[in-house]
Motif scaffolding. Structure first.
Motif: not given
Length: 143
Positions: A66, A79, A89-90, A92-93, A96-97
């Motif tokens: 990534h 980020e 979703e951002a 959440t992403q 998850q990373y």
């Protein structure tokens, strides 16, 4: 006390300063370069767009890489966004990373608003069972 509280506080100050200087409305690339310059001026150790290993939850093996916008002091993933609002979703992403990398703290930073929006997420390494497998040397793309 928060995890990396002093470093996160200092980092937030730099990000707020960039927001005040440039305001909203620019492309994400402008904020990336402005942050790069501001981190250097503030003597905040950083790496821009490093390749970060994404690990298997089962084996700890590297599945992919990534490329976050920044890694600060080898401890915080940053980020950047420049959008009118951050979709769920951002965040959440980012979470998850954090679950599949060795980093414990992530900041999602949105410069697309009049005031910078900073979302902090944490996933400590003691909550990542695959981390124990890294010590066995099984951190490769080919097992």
């Amino acid at each position: 006390m928060l995890l990396e509280e002093d470093l996160t506080y200092r980092l937030r100050g730099v990000l707020i300063r960039v927001s005040r200087q440039y305001g909203g409305g620019h492309k994400e690339r402008v904020y990336q370069e402005a942050c790069r310059e501001a981190f250097a001026q503030a003597e905040v150790p950083f790496v821009a767009q490093p390749r970060v290993s994404v690990h298997s939850m089962d084996t700890g093996r590297t599945l992919a890489t990534h490329i976050p916008d920044f890694v600060i002091a080898e401890r915080i993933v940053v980020e950047l966004k420049a959008i009118p609002w951050i979709p769920p979703e951002a965040a959440t992403q980012l979470e998850q990373y954090l679950r599949v990398t060795t980093y414990e703290i992530g900041l999602l930073v949105n410069f697309g608003l009049p005031k910078v929006q900073i979302i902090r997420r944490i996933c400590t390494n003691d909550r990542k069972p695959w981390m124990a497998k890294l010590a066995t040397g099984r951190d490769t793309l080919n097992p």
